[in-house]
Design a protein around this motif. Structure first.
Motif, PDB file in Angstrom:
ATOM      1  N   SER A  62       2.591   4.979   7.673  1.00  0.00           N
ATOM      2  CA  SER A  62       3.510   4.611   6.598  1.00  0.00           C
ATOM      3  C   SER A  62       4.941   4.795   7.095  1.00  0.00           C
ATOM      4  CB  SER A  62       3.240   5.500   5.372  1.00  0.00           C
ATOM      5  OG  SER A  62       4.087   5.160   4.305  1.00  0.00           O
ATOM      6  N   ARG A 102       0.831  -1.208   0.000  1.00  0.00           N
ATOM      7  CA  ARG A 102       0.000   0.000   0.000  1.00  0.00           C
ATOM      8  C   ARG A 102       0.863   1.254   0.000  1.00  0.00           C
ATOM      9  NH1 ARG A 102      -3.559   2.425   4.476  1.00  0.00           N
ATOM     10  NH2 ARG A 102      -4.760   3.951   3.320  1.00  0.00           N
ATOM     11  N   GLN A 103       2.051   1.167   0.580  1.00  0.00           N
ATOM     12  CA  GLN A 103       2.929   2.330   0.605  1.00  0.00           C
ATOM     13  C   GLN A 103       3.407   2.729  -0.790  1.00  0.00           C
ATOM     14  OE1 GLN A 103       5.923   2.757   3.745  1.00  0.00           O
ATOM     15  NE2 GLN A 103       4.957   1.081   4.886  1.00  0.00           N
ATOM     16  N   ASN A 152       8.467   8.883  -3.453  1.00  0.00           N
ATOM     17  CA  ASN A 152       7.191   9.397  -2.956  1.00  0.00           C
ATOM     18  C   ASN A 152       6.428  10.139  -4.050  1.00  0.00           C
ATOM     19  OD1 ASN A 152       7.855   8.346  -0.479  1.00  0.00           O
ATOM     20  ND2 ASN A 152       8.492  10.296   0.411  1.00  0.00           N
ATOM     21  N   ARG A 206      -0.862   7.097  -7.698  1.00  0.00           N
ATOM     22  CA  ARG A 206      -2.125   7.145  -6.953  1.00  0.00           C
ATOM     23  C   ARG A 206      -3.138   8.049  -7.653  1.00  0.00           C
ATOM     24  NH1 ARG A 206      -3.117  10.971  -2.374  1.00  0.00           N
ATOM     25  NH2 ARG A 206      -4.826  10.190  -1.099  1.00  0.00           N
ATOM     26  N   ASN A 251       0.507   5.008  -1.391  1.00  0.00           N
ATOM     27  CA  ASN A 251       0.241   5.918  -0.276  1.00  0.00           C
ATOM     28  C   ASN A 251       1.514   6.055   0.557  1.00  0.00           C
ATOM     29  OD1 ASN A 251      -2.581   6.931  -0.063  1.00  0.00           O
ATOM     30  ND2 ASN A 251      -3.057   4.763  -0.226  1.00  0.00           N
ATOM     31  N   TYR A 286      -8.782   6.890  -8.053  1.00  0.00           N
ATOM     32  CA  TYR A 286      -9.350   8.154  -7.592  1.00  0.00           C
ATOM     33  C   TYR A 286     -10.003   8.904  -8.754  1.00  0.00           C
ATOM     34  CZ  TYR A 286      -6.873   7.575  -3.170  1.00  0.00           C
ATOM     35  OH  TYR A 286      -6.435   7.103  -1.958  1.00  0.00           O
ATOM     36  N   GLU A 329       2.772   9.239  -5.509  1.00  0.00           N
ATOM     37  CA  GLU A 329       1.708  10.247  -5.559  1.00  0.00           C
ATOM     38  C   GLU A 329       1.078  10.313  -6.945  1.00  0.00           C
ATOM     39  OE1 GLU A 329      -0.772  13.522  -4.670  1.00  0.00           O
ATOM     40  OE2 GLU A 329       0.281  12.093  -3.380  1.00  0.00           O
ATOM     41  N   THR A 354      -2.159   7.766   6.469  1.00  0.00           N
ATOM     42  CA  THR A 354      -3.537   8.152   6.168  1.00  0.00           C
ATOM     43  C   THR A 354      -4.390   7.954   7.414  1.00  0.00           C
ATOM     44  OG1 THR A 354      -4.096   5.934   5.375  1.00  0.00           O
ATOM     45  CG2 THR A 354      -3.307   7.518   3.744  1.00  0.00           C
ATOM     46  N   GLU A 356      -5.692  14.121   9.472  1.00  0.00           N
ATOM     47  CA  GLU A 356      -6.107  12.720   9.397  1.00  0.00           C
ATOM     48  C   GLU A 356      -7.021  12.296  10.545  1.00  0.00           C
ATOM     49  OE1 GLU A 356      -5.583  11.217   6.768  1.00  0.00           O
ATOM     50  OE2 GLU A 356      -3.865  12.204   5.846  1.00  0.00           O
TER      51      GLU A 356
END
Length: 571
Positions: free
Chosen positions: A363, A347-348, A487, A494, A351, A500, A491, A355, A393
């Motif tokens: 994370s 998942r990292q 990262n 994602r 993301n 999304y 992003e 979260t 969050e």
């Protein structure tokens, strides 16, 4: 004297009635009943007509939506108070959108007819099964064998076709999933229970099931090489939606700005961030070289195993700050019931930062990661970055939003990222104004995220307008915001292939600016306290922010209300 007593009693009853009416409107409206009935009916039909993309399901849902549109239009709109008018407008909007989506499905299904000539046979078997009728198993076996043969022939033709668009490919994938679900339903009902089916069907079912599985995989392969999509070297293959669709979706959110105007807003906010970042950099002794200041902040990461403790420390400071400044009502149950988990390495990849919600997903590196990835994860989740987003969050952000949504006007199904993410981002803005960051390093951390939100508007809109590639988006995040490259890749991945909506990434800053503009109007304007304003927002549940404003300011909304609130005014 008796008359006075009766007068007093009458006044008391009137006051009690008014209080009861006010309490009632905290949870309902004149449109509530029809909305609840629709959700229940829609759920019943979805469970019964579960075969995705089948004409039968589509036609039945279209009939349902049309019937409810008629019911809504029979309500006396002019007699409705503002909150009920908002429900009317948004519910009707949702129904019309459902019809539009079903119409698109119908058109795309029709364009794929040549690739799915065999579907009636499978659909009919599932319809026959629903009420437990006993099949002619020998005939079904012959039918399944014929369908499998048709699929094999179509597959050979499909392998050579390179003209099918991505939207049709995605629709085809959905049709195959529906057919697989129907076939599975039939087999699970009869196999082992019906002697004739159990005798005739095992081999033919397996053959057809395998043929459908292979056909689905072939459509998935087509999706990787559809016209209009290509790998620019980033490994991210997405499909821009174009300006016309962006504007349509913005109108659905009651945002009266063009994509170009939103990019201009982002650039103005970015300029503010740049100026503030230089101030913090100078205080840290790095002059105008803000990237060196950012580098120092990134290197304040805590050791592996210490991140949950570091997050908890910042959370406690954030909660104390909210309470000290009387910013909103925090239900004790909301404080009590959030919890932590550690985010999986998989998942990292999409993301890279923690979260939140009721469950805070942290994370941070695991033992399975490569050394470089471990360092990037720790640097990207340093305490100063985390200080900017813990309240985003948890409280007063996502956790409190979910907590309140389940307790106030839960019948409203108007969820939108402009409310969900915009509200959480608004708290980053507000806490900046109220001096929550305690040091220049804290300010760098908060500014990093604010620059990140500006960048999201710029790169996502430029991508969907067809101006930028995914690699350009990644480079922009690295060069302009200071992201670690891994990262930045996560992003962008994602954003474009993570499921999304196209407007999701710009919803953070734009939604935040909407709530911030409302704060200036109502709190800074002396009409409400912070607590009154924030509690009022959270008690209306999720919806386009313009509609929250309409309720709180008690606007008289026309039946055909269109987006008109131009909320941005930074010079």
């Amino acid at each position: 004297m008796r008359k006075n007593h009766l007068l007093i009693l009458g006044c008391m009853l009137t006051a009690l009635s008014s209080m009861a009416q006010t309490a009632l409107y905290q949870q309902t409206s004149e449109v509530n009943n029809v909305m609840v009935q629709y959700e229940a009916d829609h759920g019943s039909l979805n469970r019964f007509y579960f075969v995705e993309n089948s004409p039968e399901r589509r036609d039945r849902l279209a009939t349902l939506v049309t019937d409810y549109l008629k019911q809504v239009q029979q309500l006396n709109y002019e007699s409705l108070p503002t909150g009920s008018r908002v429900d009317y407008i948004l519910f009707k909007r949702n129904l019309n959108e459902e019809l539009r989506v079903l119409d698109v499905e119908k058109k795309e299904y029709g364009q794929l007819d040549a690739w799915f000539t065999f579907t009636p046979g499978i659909y009919d078997m599932e319809k026959f099964r629903r009420r437990g009728s006993q099949p002619d198993a020998q005939q079904w076996a012959a039918s399944m064998k014929s369908i499998a043969g048709s699929i094999d022939k179509l597959s050979k033709t499909l392998e050579k076709d390179t003209t099918i668009t991505i939207n049709l490919i995605r629709r085809a994938q959905g049709i195959v999933r529906g057919l697989q679900a129907a076939l599975k339903s039939v087999n699970e009902f009869y196999a082992g229970y019906d002697p004739g089916y159990t005798w005739w069907m095992p081999d033919t079912f397996k053959h057809l099931d395998s043929a459908l599985e292979a056909y689905g995989k072939l459509w998935q392969q087509k999706g990787k090489a559809a016209p209009g999509g290509k790998d620019d070297g980033s490994g991210i293959v997405g499909y821009p939606i174009g300006k016309e669709e962006i504007i349509r979706q913005l109108q659905q959110e009651f945002i009266p700005y063009t994509p170009e105007e939103l990019v201009d807003i982002a650039n103005k906010e970015f300029a503010w961030c740049d100026a503030e970042m230089l101030k913090a950099s100078q205080e840290m002794g790095f002059g105008k070289d803000w990237k060196k200041a950012l580098e120092k902040v990134k290197n304040t990461y805590v050791a592996p195993g210490k991140q949950p403790e570091a997050i908890m420390k910042i959370y406690n400071e954030s909660i104390a700050f909210l309470k000290k400044n009387n910013l909103l009502t925090i239900p004790p149950m909301a404080e009590e019931t959030w919890r932590m988990i550690m985010m999986t390495p998989q998942r990292q990849l999409v993301n890279p930062f923690f979260t939140g919600g009721e469950e805070l997903s942290i994370s941070y590196p695991t033992n399975t990661m490569e050394e470089d990835d471990k360092m990037m994860s720790m640097r990207g989740n340093n305490p100063h970055f985390s200080r900017a987003t813990v309240h985003h969050e948890l409280i007063a952000g996502h956790h409190l939003q979910g907590f309140m949504n389940s307790r106030y006007k839960a019948y409203r199904n108007f969820d939108t990222p402009f409310w969900v993410e915009g509200w959480a981002l608004y708290w980053e803005m507000l806490l900046w104004d109220l001096k929550f960051p305690q040091s220049p390093e804290d300010r760098v951390g908060m500014l990093f995220w604010r620059m990140h939100r500006c960048a999201r508007i710029i790169f996502s809109l430029n991508y969907h307008l067809g101006k930028w590639t995914p690699q350009q988006c990644i480079d922009f995040l690295v060069d302009r915001v200071g992201h670690e490259r891994a990262n930045a890749e996560g992003e962008v991945r994602r954003s474009f292939v993570g499921g999304y909506s196209p407007l999701y990434q710009l919803a953070y800053m734009i939604g935040g600016l909407q709530f911030y503009a409302m704060k200036k109007e109502l709190v800074d304007g002396g009409k409400m306290t912070y607590t009154q304003y924030h509690d009022a927002v959270l008690r209306e549940n999720a919806m386009p922010v313009a509609m929250v404003r309409a309720i709180i300011t008690n606007q008289t909304l026309p039946k055909d209300y269109k987006a008109e609130w131009r909320f941005y005014n930074r010079q």
